[in-house]
Design an enzyme around this catalytic site. Structure first.
Site, PDB file in Angstrom:
ATOM      1  N   ASP A  83       8.640   2.360  10.230  1.00 34.92           N
ATOM      2  CA  ASP A  83       7.339   1.711  10.396  1.00 34.92           C
ATOM      3  C   ASP A  83       6.829   1.725  11.835  1.00 34.92           C
ATOM      4  OD1 ASP A  83       6.792   1.414   7.823  1.00 34.92           O
ATOM      5  OD2 ASP A  83       7.063  -0.750   7.712  1.00 34.92           O
ATOM      6  N   ARG A 116       0.840  -1.211   0.000  1.00 32.32           N
ATOM      7  CA  ARG A 116       0.000   0.000   0.000  1.00 32.32           C
ATOM      8  C   ARG A 116       0.869   1.254   0.000  1.00 32.32           C
ATOM      9  NH1 ARG A 116      -1.775   0.903   6.204  1.00 32.32           N
ATOM     10  NH2 ARG A 116       0.000  -0.102   7.191  1.00 32.32           N
ATOM     11  N   ASP A 163      11.752  -7.077   7.499  1.00 38.67           N
ATOM     12  CA  ASP A 163      11.381  -6.070   6.493  1.00 38.67           C
ATOM     13  C   ASP A 163      11.209  -4.694   7.124  1.00 38.67           C
ATOM     14  OD1 ASP A 163       9.125  -7.678   7.557  1.00 38.67           O
ATOM     15  OD2 ASP A 163       7.898  -6.146   6.593  1.00 38.67           O
ATOM     16  N   ASN A 164      11.243  -4.620   8.444  1.00 35.88           N
ATOM     17  CA  ASN A 164      11.190  -3.329   9.126  1.00 35.88           C
ATOM     18  C   ASN A 164      12.536  -3.002   9.776  1.00 35.88           C
ATOM     19  OD1 ASN A 164       8.518  -3.005   8.394  1.00 35.88           O
ATOM     20  ND2 ASN A 164       7.722  -3.857  10.300  1.00 35.88           N
ATOM     21  N   GLY A 188      -4.771  -1.849   0.622  1.00 37.56           N
ATOM     22  CA  GLY A 188      -3.882  -0.821   0.073  1.00 37.56           C
ATOM     23  C   GLY A 188      -4.046   0.541   0.720  1.00 37.56           C
TER      24      GLY A 188
HETATM   25  P1  AMP Z   1       4.244  -3.537   8.026  1.00 39.20           P
HETATM   26  O1  AMP Z   1       4.414  -4.544   9.103  1.00 39.20           O
HETATM   27  O2  AMP Z   1       3.232  -2.453   8.312  1.00 39.20           O
HETATM   28  O3  AMP Z   1       5.532  -2.968   7.606  1.00 39.20           O
HETATM   29  O4  AMP Z   1       3.597  -4.291   6.766  1.00 39.20           O
HETATM   30  C1  AMP Z   1       3.974  -5.579   6.386  1.00 39.20           C
HETATM   31  C2  AMP Z   1       3.521  -5.872   4.962  1.00 39.20           C
HETATM   32  O5  AMP Z   1       2.103  -5.808   4.832  1.00 39.20           O
HETATM   33  C3  AMP Z   1       4.076  -4.921   3.931  1.00 39.20           C
HETATM   34  O6  AMP Z   1       4.344  -5.683   2.798  1.00 39.20           O
HETATM   35  C4  AMP Z   1       2.931  -3.957   3.719  1.00 39.20           C
HETATM   36  O7  AMP Z   1       2.990  -3.343   2.449  1.00 39.20           O
HETATM   37  C5  AMP Z   1       1.727  -4.878   3.822  1.00 39.20           C
HETATM   38  N1  AMP Z   1       0.502  -4.194   4.230  1.00 39.20           N
HETATM   39  C6  AMP Z   1       0.195  -3.736   5.474  1.00 39.20           C
HETATM   40  N2  AMP Z   1      -1.036  -3.176   5.485  1.00 39.20           N
HETATM   41  C7  AMP Z   1      -1.531  -3.272   4.228  1.00 39.20           C
HETATM   42  C8  AMP Z   1      -2.764  -2.891   3.587  1.00 39.20           C
HETATM   43  N3  AMP Z   1      -3.744  -2.279   4.251  1.00 39.20           N
HETATM   44  N4  AMP Z   1      -2.902  -3.163   2.278  1.00 39.20           N
HETATM   45  C9  AMP Z   1      -1.929  -3.768   1.596  1.00 39.20           C
HETATM   46  N5  AMP Z   1      -0.764  -4.170   2.120  1.00 39.20           N
HETATM   47  C10 AMP Z   1      -0.554  -3.929   3.423  1.00 39.20           C
HETATM   48 MG    MG Z   2       7.048  -2.466   6.949  1.00 36.59          MG
END
Ligand code: AMP
Ligand code: MG
Length: 505
Positions: free
Chosen positions: A266, A85, A256-257, A118
């Site tokens: 993040d 997203r 990934d963070n 997204g």
């Molecule tokens: P995060 O832990 O927030 O860094 O997210 C982990 C993964 O989930 C990453 O690949 C983000 O792009 C994906 N992601 C989190 N929330 C959404 C969402 N609402 N729509 C699409 N992808 C998401």
């Molecule tokens: Mg992330």
């Protein structure tokens, strides 16, 4: 705007477009940051500016991409995550010539969205704005929030919530997961892993040039990649030491963070501890406490081991040859990686020791560590047993040092079970001649306490931005005790209860 990342690493950059926002409205704008990036704050508030900040007005030279990466989430490996997203618009330069990614979060689904919508809600995007502003002001390396723009549409969470796009800057979005992805793609493609011109080596070269140029001076290529590993290990060790000293819990330390730059990234289920507790954990999905406050150094080390694994093909010289040679090469690479990873404990240990001494108003270069070490350790144990408010305790040490008495801190240890220990501790500490100004410079008055963040975000979600603006003001000058900001220095009222943060961001 440049697109150095997309040019150097097209395999990691999928050209993509933002979804238009129905009725964009500015919720927050960091004008000083905008100006530093050469963007006119007044223009960013115009219709075109809002379209730029939500990704539909693509400036000249920009080439928006969704980045692909892999990652270990709560210990489990996902081979393909990526910006589900989010979009990288490109890079800008600050006044002093530093390259900064401009990145949008909440800008619509991409091919990496999996089951996600997204989108992002106003509350979590303003939360990233508040907490990253605080971290920057506290001197912690971090991505920064340039702006938060409401989209004018609702996003469906447990209840419908107003949607928003966050525009953030980062010295890059390279993560451990980027390297995991590159290494896995190369390993699966039949190409020689780490070969010149290959994805992994280009990614490592990009990371060196962008974040750790000192590694380029380390000699032959393998020595440079070793130096890159050492630099990233050290940067992360220093970062996590700062988190621990401040009482910050990231909450979702997936690979990934975990950045290559050493910046915090993040701000999802993050929190600042109130009561000092090494096992404090706030995230609703972190049921095992994997990412608990005191476990963060160990987790960072684990994440860096995943980085080292991804780099293995680059860490020793010589091309791949016969099987025996390959096995010997791998053994040597593992030995190199292991040695580099040992640096984590050294750098973390020293950053933490220096930092915690400073919190006590002590300079490690001036004290006898054999005496001061136990004084530090005893305070940490005492604080954990008494569950004393972390930010308040250290801030009051400055007052206690100035007064040469324990009066400012002893009331925090009212419990008879610890009171005697606290009374015995104070004279041992005062005998070390703590410097009140050093303690004051080190210990913030204000951190974005959980109850204040929640209160401000709830108001913003209901349409009142004033509490967020006031909180951002409060956390922007965290070391000053300012008239009118007293409540921002106070612990949560007992009625606030246990705190849980949600990843449904
Ligand atoms: P995060 O832990 O927030 O860094 O997210 C982990 C993964 O989930 C990453 O690949 C983000 O792009 C994906 N992601 C989190 N929330 C959404 C969402 N609402 N729509 C699409 N992808 C998401
Ligand atoms: Mg992330």
């Amino acid at each position: 705007m440049t697109h150095a990342f997309a040019d150097a690493l097209p395999e990691l950059a999928l050209p993509w477009q933002a979804e238009p926002a129905a009725a964009p409205a500015q919720l927050a704008l960091d004008e000083a940051l905008a100006a530093d990036l050469g963007l006119d704050p007044a223009w960013l508030r115009t219709d075109d500016g809002l379209r730029f900040l939500t990704g539909t007005l693509v400036p000249e030279g920009a080439r928006p991409v969704a980045q692909v990466y892999a990652g270990h989430q709560f210990g489990g490996y996902s081979p393909r995550l990526g910006d589900g997203r989010a979009l990288l618009l490109g890079e800008l330069r600050t006044r002093d010539g530093q390259l900064r990614d401009l990145h949008l979060k909440g800008s619509g689904r991409t091919p990496f969205a999996r089951s996600g919508d997204g989108l992002a809600a106003v509350g979590p995007m303003l939360r990233e704005h508040v907490v990253s502003t605080a971290m920057h002001a506290l001197g912690v390396p971090t991505t920064r929030a340039l702006a938060v723009v409401a989209t004018g549409s609702d996003v469906q969470r447990e209840v419908p919530l107003p949607g928003a796009v966050l525009a953030r800057t980062a010295s890059s979005h390279l993560r451990v997961g980027s390297f995991q992805y590159a290494a896995a793609v190369e390993a699966g493609s039949g190409a020689v892993p780490g070969a010149p011109g290959g994805l992994l080596r280009r990614l490592a070269d990009h990371a060196i040039a962008r974040h750790h140029p000192v590694a380029a001076q380390a000699g032959p290529p393998a020595a440079q990649y070793r130096a890159l590993l050492e630099e990233v290990v050290a940067a992360q060790a220093r970062l996590v030491a700062q988190w621990v000293l401040l009482g910050f819990v990231h909450g979702v330390m997936n690979t990934d963070n975990t950045t290559i730059s050493g910046e915090t990234i993040d701000y999802g289920p993050c929190a600042f501890i109130d009561a000092y507790d090494p096992l404090a954990s706030f995230s609703s999905i972190d049921t095992g406490g994997r990412y608990a406050y005191g476990r963060q150094p160990g987790i960072a080390e684990w994440n860096l081991a995943r980085f080292a694994e991804a780099l293995l093909p680059l860490l020793v010289e010589g091309g791949a040859g016969q099987q025996d040679d390959d096995a010997a090469r791998t053994d040597r690479a593992v030995a190199v990686a292991t040695e580099a990873l040992e640096g984590f404990r050294v750098v973390f240990g020293s950053a933490f020791a220096v930092g915690v001494h400073r919190k006590l108003g002590l300079d490690t270069r001036a004290v006898d560590r054999a005496v001061s070490g136990p004084v530090v350790d005893d305070l940490l144990a005492l604080a954990a047993d008494a569950r004393v408010d972390h930010t308040t305790l250290y801030r009051r040490l400055g007052d206690a040092a100035r007064a040469g008495s324990g009066d400012a801190v002893l009331p925090l240890f009212a419990d008879p079970a610890v009171r005697g220990r606290a009374e015995a501790w104070v004279p041992r500490w005062l005998a070390l001649r703590p410097d009140a100004e050093l303690a004051d410079r080190t210990n913030p008055v204000v951190v974005p306490r959980n109850h204040l963040v929640e209160e401000a975000l709830a108001a913003a979600t209901a349409g009142d931005l004033a509490p967020v603006e006031r909180l951002v003001d409060a956390v922007s000058r965290p070391f000053e005790a300012r008239a009118g900001f007293e409540r921002y220095a106070e612990p949560a009222p007992a009625s606030f209860g246990d705190y849980t943060t949600f990843c449904g961001t």
